[in-house]
Design an enzyme around this catalytic site. Structure first.
Site, PDB file in Angstrom:
ATOM      1  N   LYS A 113       0.816  -1.220   0.000  1.00  0.00           N
ATOM      2  CA  LYS A 113       0.000   0.000   0.000  1.00  0.00           C
ATOM      3  C   LYS A 113       0.844   1.262   0.000  1.00  0.00           C
ATOM      4  CE  LYS A 113      -4.397  -1.739   1.601  1.00  0.00           C
ATOM      5  NZ  LYS A 113      -5.533  -1.660   2.490  1.00  0.00           N
ATOM      6  N   LYS A 193      -4.358  -9.925  -4.636  1.00  0.00           N
ATOM      7  CA  LYS A 193      -5.599 -10.369  -3.994  1.00  0.00           C
ATOM      8  C   LYS A 193      -6.774  -9.477  -4.418  1.00  0.00           C
ATOM      9  CE  LYS A 193      -6.120  -7.978   0.366  1.00  0.00           C
ATOM     10  NZ  LYS A 193      -7.132  -7.940   1.370  1.00  0.00           N
ATOM     11  N   LYS A 196     -11.826  -4.803  -2.113  1.00  0.00           N
ATOM     12  CA  LYS A 196     -13.042  -3.999  -2.334  1.00  0.00           C
ATOM     13  C   LYS A 196     -12.745  -2.567  -2.729  1.00  0.00           C
ATOM     14  CE  LYS A 196     -13.939  -4.270   2.578  1.00  0.00           C
ATOM     15  NZ  LYS A 196     -12.634  -3.893   3.131  1.00  0.00           N
TER      16      LYS A 196
HETATM   17  N1  AQP Z   1      -9.168 -11.437  -1.354  1.00  0.00           N
HETATM   18  C1  AQP Z   1      -9.454 -11.922  -0.170  1.00  0.00           C
HETATM   19  N2  AQP Z   1      -9.587 -13.248   0.004  1.00  0.00           N
HETATM   20  C2  AQP Z   1      -9.912 -13.739   1.218  1.00  0.00           C
HETATM   21  N3  AQP Z   1     -10.118 -12.993   2.317  1.00  0.00           N
HETATM   22  C3  AQP Z   1     -10.003 -11.663   2.195  1.00  0.00           C
HETATM   23  N4  AQP Z   1     -10.152 -10.654   3.069  1.00  0.00           N
HETATM   24  C4  AQP Z   1      -9.913  -9.486   2.433  1.00  0.00           C
HETATM   25  N5  AQP Z   1      -9.632  -9.701   1.141  1.00  0.00           N
HETATM   26  C5  AQP Z   1      -9.666 -11.057   0.964  1.00  0.00           C
HETATM   27  C6  AQP Z   1     -10.524 -10.830   4.475  1.00  0.00           C
HETATM   28  O1  AQP Z   1     -11.669 -10.025   4.726  1.00  0.00           O
HETATM   29  C7  AQP Z   1     -11.641  -9.589   6.087  1.00  0.00           C
HETATM   30  C8  AQP Z   1     -11.976  -8.128   6.154  1.00  0.00           C
HETATM   31  O2  AQP Z   1     -10.986  -7.393   5.456  1.00  0.00           O
HETATM   32  P1  AQP Z   1     -10.764  -5.858   5.744  1.00  0.00           P
HETATM   33  O3  AQP Z   1     -11.864  -5.088   5.169  1.00  0.00           O
HETATM   34  O4  AQP Z   1     -10.587  -5.664   7.196  1.00  0.00           O
HETATM   35  O5  AQP Z   1      -9.369  -5.493   5.101  1.00  0.00           O
HETATM   36  P2  AQP Z   1      -8.591  -6.004   3.840  1.00  0.00           P
HETATM   37  O6  AQP Z   1      -7.983  -7.327   4.126  1.00  0.00           O
HETATM   38  O7  AQP Z   1      -7.656  -4.909   3.462  1.00  0.00           O
HETATM   39  O8  AQP Z   1      -9.733  -6.196   2.734  1.00  0.00           O
HETATM   40  P3  AQP Z   1      -9.849  -5.507   1.314  1.00  0.00           P
HETATM   41  O9  AQP Z   1     -11.102  -5.976   0.685  1.00  0.00           O
HETATM   42  O10 AQP Z   1      -8.577  -5.712   0.551  1.00  0.00           O
HETATM   43  O11 AQP Z   1     -10.030  -3.992   1.723  1.00  0.00           O
HETATM   44  P4  AQP Z   1      -9.260  -2.716   1.170  1.00  0.00           P
HETATM   45  O12 AQP Z   1      -9.468  -2.728  -0.314  1.00  0.00           O
HETATM   46  O13 AQP Z   1      -9.914  -1.579   1.855  1.00  0.00           O
HETATM   47  O14 AQP Z   1      -7.811  -2.857   1.569  1.00  0.00           O
HETATM   48  C9  AQP Z   1     -10.252  -9.903   6.634  1.00  0.00           C
HETATM   49  O15 AQP Z   1     -10.338 -11.000   7.522  1.00  0.00           O
HETATM   50  C10 AQP Z   1      -9.457 -10.266   5.416  1.00  0.00           C
HETATM   51  O16 AQP Z   1      -8.491 -11.254   5.712  1.00  0.00           O
END
Ligand code: AQP
Length: 327
Positions: A113, A193, A196
């Site tokens: 990031k 990965k 969102k």
């Molecule tokens: N691609 C993924 N596959 C499996 N698990 C995932 N998680 C996130 N992406 C994947 C799991 O979702 C939970 C909540 O995630 P978060 O919102 O706290 O943060 P993150 O991991 O940073 O998720 P995003 O979607 O990638 O958000 P942004 O785009 O805002 O950075 C966690 O348990 C995570 O492991």
């Protein structure tokens, strides 16, 4: 007998994807059977990337509605908003004073990031706030996606360091990673990965995407030049689709390979899309009912936050006494 405690959170950075759903939320729902669950909307974490008050405020309620639509039972478990509990930020400061600069610099998510120029200190300290989120409630298990494993390891390191210094304060939590669907990859770049907050909407399936969009996005997914539906390192695109199909349908990778053994990539993509559409339809229907009732959602979050506050206040008091900053 008292049940064990499971705790996890999700950032309101956008409507969650099938990555979040299959990697985390789906297992949260299942864990409610065996654990007393504490779930939170991690809005303090999302400040590291989102600087849009109206969007953030609305997304908190949307995430709450979605969690309930997915099956989170707020009567038997706690669902709250992180910023309503000031002890998260307070403990985070205490833990920052027990975390090494080098440890945070090694975090893969920070490295990914921080590639842009706009790197704030919050992004660097994110894993310490996450450690505070967890340790504050003394949970037994943390259901997370595989992408968060490194952060949980750091949480354990900080907790052990703290316990060695001050005596047994923190419970060392165990991670719970679902067997399939642990890490869902981007549909346009299977080396990254699925996220969102990605700028490329074709890279992810949001749980609120329409059936038409879901089909369109799956049809466009990046695959490889072969033709076999086989899970392997050399086939990251197809392997990702196999993983999605297996976890959505609750079958093994092997069973999915067997089921689609004589099928073309094109037809396989359509089958994956159909399975996802069918799974999401009831969640979407329920979501659109719940989101209309803003007062109901706010009430649930306030009640959950009251319960979380009483645990957090008691535990932080104990910590402050142990480390010598409270009489
Ligand atoms: N691609 C993924 N596959 C499996 N698990 C995932 N998680 C996130 N992406 C994947 C799991 O979702 C939970 C909540 O995630 P978060 O919102 O706290 O943060 P993150 O991991 O940073 O998720 P995003 O979607 O990638 O958000 P942004 O785009 O805002 O950075 C966690 O348990 C995570 O492991």
């Amino acid at each position: 007998m008292k049940k064990k405690i499971a705790l996890s959170g999700i950032q309101p950075t956008g409507i969650f994807t099938i990555g979040n759903y299959l990697g985390a939320i789906n297992s949260w729902v299942k864990m409610q059977e065996d654990y007393d669950c504490i779930f939170f909307i991690a809005n303090m974490h999302s400040l590291t990337t989102i600087k849009d008050p109206e969007y953030l405020n609305k997304t908190i309620l949307k995430i709450a509605a979605l969690l309930i639509a997915c099956g989170i039972n707020t009567k038997e478990n706690i669902l709250y908003v992180q910023s309503m509990i000031p002890q998260h930020a307070e403990l985070s400061w205490v833990l920052q004073c027990h975390t090494q600069f080098g440890e945070l610099g090694r975090m893969t998510q920070f490295k990914d990031k921080s590639k842009s120029n706009n790197v704030n200190v919050g992004l660097f300290c994110y894993p310490v706030l996450m450690a505070a989120d967890i340790l504050l409630y003394k949970p037994d298990v943390i259901p997370i996606g595989e992408d968060q494993k490194q952060h949980l390891e750091l949480t354990k390191t900080i907790a052990k360091r703290f316990n060695n210094l001050y005596g047994e304060i923190f419970k060392i939590p165990k991670e719970f990673i679902p067997q399939t669907g642990a890490k869902i990859m981007s549909l346009t770049n299977p080396e990254k990965k699925m996220s969102k907050s990605s700028e490329n909407k074709n890279s992810y399936i949001s749980v609120l995407d329409s059936p038409e969009d879901i089909l369109k996005k799956f049809k466009k997914t990046v695959t490889d030049s072969g033709s076999e539906i086989k899970f392997s390192k050399e086939k990251p695109g197809i392997s990702n689709l196999i993983k999605i199909y297996s976890s959505i349908s609750n079958i093994t990778i092997k069973e999915t390979e067997e089921k689609f053994k004589n099928i073309s990539y094109k037809d396989f993509k359509i089958s994956v899309a159909e399975a996802v559409i069918n799974k999401l339809q009831p969640i979407q229907n329920k979501y659109y009912e719940i989101i209309e009732n803003k007062d109901f959602l706010i009430k649930i979050l306030e009640e959950g936050s009251k319960k979380a506050f009483s645990i957090a206040e008691k535990n932080l008091n104990e910590i402050y006494k142990k480390i010598g900053i409270k009489f």
